[in-house]
Design an enzyme around this catalytic site. Structure first.
Site, PDB file in Angstrom:
ATOM      1  N   GLU A   1       1.015  -1.293   0.001  1.00 21.86           N
ATOM      2  CA  GLU A   1      -0.052  -0.036   0.135  1.00 21.86           C
ATOM      3  C   GLU A   1       0.830   1.266  -0.179  1.00 21.86           C
ATOM      4  O   GLU A   1       0.553   2.390  -0.536  1.00 21.86           O
ATOM      5  CB  GLU A   1      -0.928  -0.045   1.286  1.00 21.86           C
TER       6      GLU A   1
ATOM      7  N   GLU B   1      -3.416  -9.697   4.213  1.00 19.14           N
ATOM      8  CA  GLU B   1      -4.613  -9.375   5.138  1.00 19.14           C
ATOM      9  C   GLU B   1      -5.696 -10.321   5.360  1.00 19.14           C
ATOM     10  O   GLU B   1      -5.875 -10.853   6.485  1.00 19.14           O
ATOM     11  CB  GLU B   1      -5.086  -8.047   4.752  1.00 19.14           C
TER      12      GLU B   1
HETATM   13  N1  3HC Z   1       4.416  -7.276  11.653  1.00 23.21           N
HETATM   14  C1  3HC Z   1       5.067  -7.832  12.338  1.00 23.21           C
HETATM   15  N2  3HC Z   1       5.871  -8.732  12.627  1.00 23.21           N
HETATM   16  C2  3HC Z   1       5.987  -9.356  11.504  1.00 23.21           C
HETATM   17  C3  3HC Z   1       5.247  -9.031  10.533  1.00 23.21           C
HETATM   18  C4  3HC Z   1       4.305  -8.013  10.492  1.00 23.21           C
HETATM   19  N3  3HC Z   1       3.811  -7.869   9.298  1.00 23.21           N
HETATM   20  N4  3HC Z   1       5.445 -10.093   9.345  1.00 23.21           N
HETATM   21  C5  3HC Z   1       6.426 -10.780   9.867  1.00 23.21           C
HETATM   22  N5  3HC Z   1       6.724 -10.609  11.172  1.00 23.21           N
HETATM   23  C6  3HC Z   1       7.739 -11.005  12.129  1.00 23.21           C
HETATM   24  C7  3HC Z   1       7.114 -12.604  12.600  1.00 23.21           C
HETATM   25  O1  3HC Z   1       6.564 -12.634  13.687  1.00 23.21           O
HETATM   26  C8  3HC Z   1       8.724 -13.282  12.868  1.00 23.21           C
HETATM   27  O2  3HC Z   1       9.102 -12.643  14.300  1.00 23.21           O
HETATM   28  P1  3HC Z   1       9.867 -13.563  15.103  1.00 23.21           P
HETATM   29  O3  3HC Z   1      11.156 -13.641  14.495  1.00 23.21           O
HETATM   30  O4  3HC Z   1       9.922 -12.805  16.300  1.00 23.21           O
HETATM   31  O5  3HC Z   1       9.122 -14.800  15.364  1.00 23.21           O
HETATM   32  C9  3HC Z   1       9.583 -12.596  11.810  1.00 23.21           C
HETATM   33  O6  3HC Z   1       9.019 -11.256  11.301  1.00 23.21           O
HETATM   34  C10 3HC Z   1       9.944 -13.207  10.580  1.00 23.21           C
HETATM   35  O7  3HC Z   1       8.730 -13.908  10.307  1.00 23.21           O
HETATM   36  P2  3HC Z   1       8.770 -15.043   9.325  1.00 23.21           P
HETATM   37  O8  3HC Z   1       9.312 -16.258  10.311  1.00 23.21           O
HETATM   38  O9  3HC Z   1       7.259 -15.347   8.699  1.00 23.21           O
HETATM   39  O10 3HC Z   1       9.887 -14.739   8.232  1.00 23.21           O
HETATM   40  P3  3HC Z   1       9.774 -15.207   6.632  1.00 23.21           P
HETATM   41  O11 3HC Z   1      10.896 -14.848   5.978  1.00 23.21           O
HETATM   42  O12 3HC Z   1       9.619 -16.670   6.564  1.00 23.21           O
HETATM   43  O13 3HC Z   1       8.478 -14.385   5.883  1.00 23.21           O
HETATM   44  C11 3HC Z   1       6.963 -12.672   5.517  1.00 23.21           C
HETATM   45  C12 3HC Z   1       8.566 -13.150   5.735  1.00 23.21           C
HETATM   46  C13 3HC Z   1       6.539 -13.227   3.928  1.00 23.21           C
HETATM   47  C14 3HC Z   1       6.913 -11.043   5.389  1.00 23.21           C
HETATM   48  C15 3HC Z   1       5.961 -13.309   6.390  1.00 23.21           C
HETATM   49  O14 3HC Z   1       6.571 -13.214   7.785  1.00 23.21           O
HETATM   50  C16 3HC Z   1       4.731 -12.827   6.273  1.00 23.21           C
HETATM   51  O15 3HC Z   1       3.980 -13.255   5.559  1.00 23.21           O
HETATM   52  N6  3HC Z   1       4.294 -11.967   7.319  1.00 23.21           N
HETATM   53  C17 3HC Z   1       2.892 -11.491   7.388  1.00 23.21           C
HETATM   54  C18 3HC Z   1       2.735 -10.247   6.552  1.00 23.21           C
HETATM   55  C19 3HC Z   1       1.289  -9.895   6.650  1.00 23.21           C
HETATM   56  O16 3HC Z   1       0.377 -10.480   7.149  1.00 23.21           O
HETATM   57  N7  3HC Z   1       1.384  -8.611   6.425  1.00 23.21           N
HETATM   58  C20 3HC Z   1       0.008  -7.958   6.456  1.00 23.21           C
HETATM   59  C21 3HC Z   1       0.006  -7.264   7.725  1.00 23.21           C
HETATM   60  S1  3HC Z   1      -1.499  -6.410   7.845  1.00 23.21           S
HETATM   61  C22 3HC Z   1      -1.479  -4.894   7.064  1.00 23.21           C
HETATM   62  O17 3HC Z   1      -0.420  -4.575   6.359  1.00 23.21           O
HETATM   63  C23 3HC Z   1      -2.726  -4.058   7.371  1.00 23.21           C
HETATM   64  C24 3HC Z   1      -2.598  -3.111   6.336  1.00 23.21           C
HETATM   65  O18 3HC Z   1      -3.445  -3.078   5.170  1.00 23.21           O
HETATM   66  C25 3HC Z   1      -3.323  -1.747   7.007  1.00 23.21           C
END
Ligand code: 3HC
Ligand code: NAI
Length: 697
Positions: free
Chosen positions: A106, A126
């Site tokens: 975004e 999301e």
């Molecule tokens: N916020 C906070 N922490 C996050 C995060 C996020 N969005 N995404 C990942 N992390 C943290 C994880 O909790 C983990 O923390 P830890 O080491 O303390 O356990 C660390 O980052 C590493 O995460 P992964 O083990 O999943 O790392 P990968 O390299 O395998 O994957 C990734 C990276 C593809 C970014 C994966 O973490 C992922 O899919 N994350 C979620 C992304 C997500 O859902 N984003 C949307 C958020 S909601 C949003 O953006 C709302 C907006 O529209 C307003």
């Protein structure tokens, strides 16, 4: 601490998002981006601004940890950051590598230009957290890529590589080689280009909107039962076509606010963190050395052995499959091939990949063929004497340092380790059936299991795309131990007045993929019977309804014999209620002198689910599971517990542990078949008394 770095390269300012591990857009990072922007705008020498991410992502999106806290909306919130970028009189270029997801994407959509490295993962995950993109993604993304692609990505939550969007207007350039240098070079080319264009100003020309969104609403609604978010995603994207930008943005915000407060979203976010927490083992420091797993072997080519072999072949790791007889080996390998052929028929696997994978699976009748494997998994009959013979043989033939694993479901991993002279190399790897499909892997840590062996198993699980949960050694480990009281309670409910199909229907309405009796019929009644026979001797204090034994005595083992708790038509799997079973159930109550009463669905759900919860609490208290969320993960990934409820322990916390304990005490006064059943676990009583939930464990 500043979480964005600022530098200049000629006329280009570079603001580097620096909030490890994935540049989650925390309050602090958001503030730092605006500060970087302001610094660049104040410097007359700067003509363009590049936003780039440090480390392994452009940005993984909003900081999920801030949700439902004041920081999530504190200014500058993400919407304000994006507005600040859009209002910049100097061009802002997003330079994307590795990951641009959710709020990260975004933010990029608010920039005047986007350049990306090939292979960068682009998406809106999301929906997987029970929400929708809440910072303009549902309005800007369709303007950039078209409504159909937008619906597909936003509703599925699955990312795609940047190249897949090359033909859309999303990226101005895909960059090979050094991204920062490429982005600066691009910025230099556009410094003077005016007017600055914004995605929000694009007019969507989409004549099929009405028909497309009608179809999308119906099909998404039908496939997302229990989850409100996917349909709301469609609603929001539809507004990008039907409403002016600002109105669409407002609708998106309202829907986001509703969803982020929903229990479903909280459950999904709990599971996101549960999955990551499960990978952390309290006494296993990061950087614990691991052993390389370049080749593997499996003993036994039965139901489990074949599925396990497929996991390794799918991950590109060669695996030798050993059996005692050629016939069993042929049968096992033929089942594997048939399974792959099914995937090819469904278009999930290319024919060439089938041969490649079969090529990685080497059949053998000779232990000499596996001595050099880095890991061997035993999946022979569930019989301690057979396991003993196999492990003694493995101890003889396997090279030093090889990991010796057992797939046992019920036997004592410490005893199995004791059959070898290297108990530190022995571990349980409990796959679930079908092993090539089920995500769960219980990693069973014996009392002598080496830390490097445990760390290796966790790393391997990731490679095999499994969700690994560590369990200590106990009868049934985490999952099956919790299942015991759940099944026993379901059995007692039959004696008290319910019928199998009523119990199943109530739990399926609660959201379980399958009720306990349909599940027993699928797994095979003989398996539970063997466990009970053992427990009658080893733990006579554990009480069971006799109905399951009666059915087994009649040869009713479930689907495989055409009859169990239900009857089955030849070749079909539909469970059909059976009057013979009803007569048997009613007869059992009579024999026990029980006057059958009406049992409500609520009582069925409470008794069965709280039975799971109580055992889970004991498991946590005993240290068999490191944390309550591990029990949740086991039930979600291995036992068909509804995701929307976040797992049994999370569900209990949403009910309130105080109320859970009160229900248990009420059941204790009417304990059905086992007067000792409903003693609340100490942990639950303690947390309930302190007004806490399992998240505090
Ligand atoms: N916020 C906070 N922490 C996050 C995060 C996020 N969005 N995404 C990942 N992390 C943290 C994880 O909790 C983990 O923390 P830890 O080491 O303390 O356990 C660390 O980052 C590493 O995460 P992964 O083990 O999943 O790392 P990968 O390299 O395998 O994957 C990734 C990276 C593809 C970014 C994966 O973490 C992922 O899919 N994350 C979620 C992304 C997500 O859902 N984003 C949307 C958020 S909601 C949003 O953006 C709302 C907006 O529209 C307003
Ligand atoms: P199975 O009966 O389908 O297969 C066992 C295979 O082992 C047979 O092909 C048999 O020929 C072979 N075998 C027996 N003794 C052997 C020996 N000494 N050397 C080499 N091969 C030998 O059994 P299944 O269901 O695959 O179970 C295997 C193990 O996995 C058991 O410990 C079971 O408890 C466990 N398990 C089973 C699950 C299931 O749902 N079936 C789930 C999780 C674990």
């Amino acid at each position: 601490m500043n979480s964005a770095d600022y530098s200049t390269h000629g006329a280009v300012a570079v603001v580097t998002l620096n909030n490890p591990p994935v540049n989650g857009l925390s309050h602090e990072l958001r503030g730092a981006i605006v500060a970087g922007l302001d610094q660049a705008l104040a410097d007359p020498a700067v003509k363009a601004i590049v936003l780039i991410g440090a480390g392994k992502a452009f940005s993984g999106g909003a900081d999920i940890r801030e949700f439902n806290t004041p920081k999530a909306t504190a200014e500058p919130n993400l919407g304000s950051v994006i507005r600040a970028v859009e209002r910049s009189p100097k061009p802002v270029i997003a330079a994307i590598h590795d990951v641009a997801m959710g709020g990260g994407l975004e933010l990029a959509l608010g920039c005047h230009y986007r350049v990306a490295a090939k292979g960068a993962q682009i998406g809106f995950p999301e929906v997987k957290l029970g929400i929708l993109p809440g910072a303009g993604g549902t309005q800007r993304f369709p303007r950039a890529v078209g409504p159909e692609t937008a619906v597909s990505l936003i509703v599925s939550g699955n990312p795609v590589p940047s190249e897949a969007l090359e033909s859309t207007g999303l990226f101005d350039r895909l960059i090979e080689g050094d991204l920062l240098q490429g982005a600066i070079a691009f910025a230099d080319q556009v410094v003077d280009r005016r007017p600055l264009k914004l995605v929000r100003d694009i007019k969507i020309d989409y004549p099929h909107a009405e028909a497309f969104f009608a179809w999308a609403r119906t099909s998404v609604g039908a496939s997302s039962k229990g989850f409100p978010a996917p349909v709301k995603c469609v609603e929001a994207v539809a507004a990008s076509v039907s409403k002016p930008f600002e109105e669409g943005l407002k609708l998106e915000r309202d829907l986001f606010t509703q969803l982020v407060q929903s229990t479903e979203s909280k459950a999904l976010r709990h599971l996101f963190f549960a999955e990551r927490a499960a990978a952390k083992i309290p006494d296993l420091p990061e950087g614990t050395p691991t052993r390389p797993i370049k080749s593997a072997a499996v003993i036994g080519a039965g139901t489990m052995g074949g599925g396990i072999a497929m996991n390794f072949a799918n991950a590109g790791i060669p695996i030798t499959v050993l059996e005692v007889k050629q016939e069993a080996l042929d049968k096992g390998l033929a089942a594997v091939r048939k399974n792959y052929e099914g995937q090819v028929r469904k278009g999930k696997l290319k024919p060439a990949a089938l041969e490649e994978r079969m090529g990685l699976i080497k059949p053998s009748l000779d232990y000499a063929d596996l001595g050099q494997a880095d890991l061997v998994i035993e999946a022979v009959f569930e019989d301690m004497a057979v396991k003993e013979a196999v492990f003694k043989k493995l101890d003889e033939v396997m090279k030093p340092g090889a990991i010796l694993a057992t797939n046992t479901s019920t036997l004592d991993v410490n005893r199995i380790a004791g059959f070898t002279r290297r108990p530190q190399d022995v571990i349980g790897l409990h796959f679930f059936s079908p092993a090539n499909v089920m995500r769960l892997l219980e990693v069973v840590r014996g009392k002598a299991t080496g830390k490097d062996v445990l760390a290796t198993a966790m790393g391997l699980a990731k490679k095999l795309k499994k969700t690994a949960v560590v369990s200590g050694v106990c009868d049934g480990f985490i999952g099956n131990r919790m299942l015991g009281p759940y099944g026993r309670q379901a059995g007692f409910l039959l004696e008290a007045g319910a019928l199998p199909w009523q119990v199943d229907a109530a739990l399926e309405r609660f959201g379980m993929a399958m009720g306990p009796f349909r599940m027993a019929d699928m797994a095979g009644g003989d398996i539970g019977w063997a466990v009970r026979k053992r427990l009658y001797v080893e733990k006579p204090q554990v009480k069971f309804s006799k109905i399951a034994d009666r059915l087994c005595e009649l040869g009713r083992f479930g689907q495989k014999t055409g009859a169990g708790y239900y009857r089955y038509e030849p070749g079909k799997r539909d469970a059909i209620p059976d009057s013979e079973v009803e007569a048997l159930v009613v007869g059992s109550s009579k024999e026990l002198g029980v006057t059958r009463r009406k049992i409500t669905d609520d009582e069925i759900v409470e008794r069965c689910i709280f039975a799971l919860v109580n055992e889970g609490a004991k498991i946590v208290d005993e240290g068999i599971a490191a944390r309550a969320s591990d029990c949740d993960l086991v039930y979600i990934t291995g036992y068909g517990f509804p995701q929307v409820r976040g797992g049994p322990m999370f569900y209990a916390s949403t009910v309130g542990l105080y109320d859970v304990v009160r229900s248990m005490k009420r059941f204790h006064a009417d304990p059905l078949g086992d007067p000792g059943f409903w003693r609340p676990a100490e942990l639950i009583e303690r947390l309930a008394a302190e007004g806490k939930s399992f998240s505090n464990t």
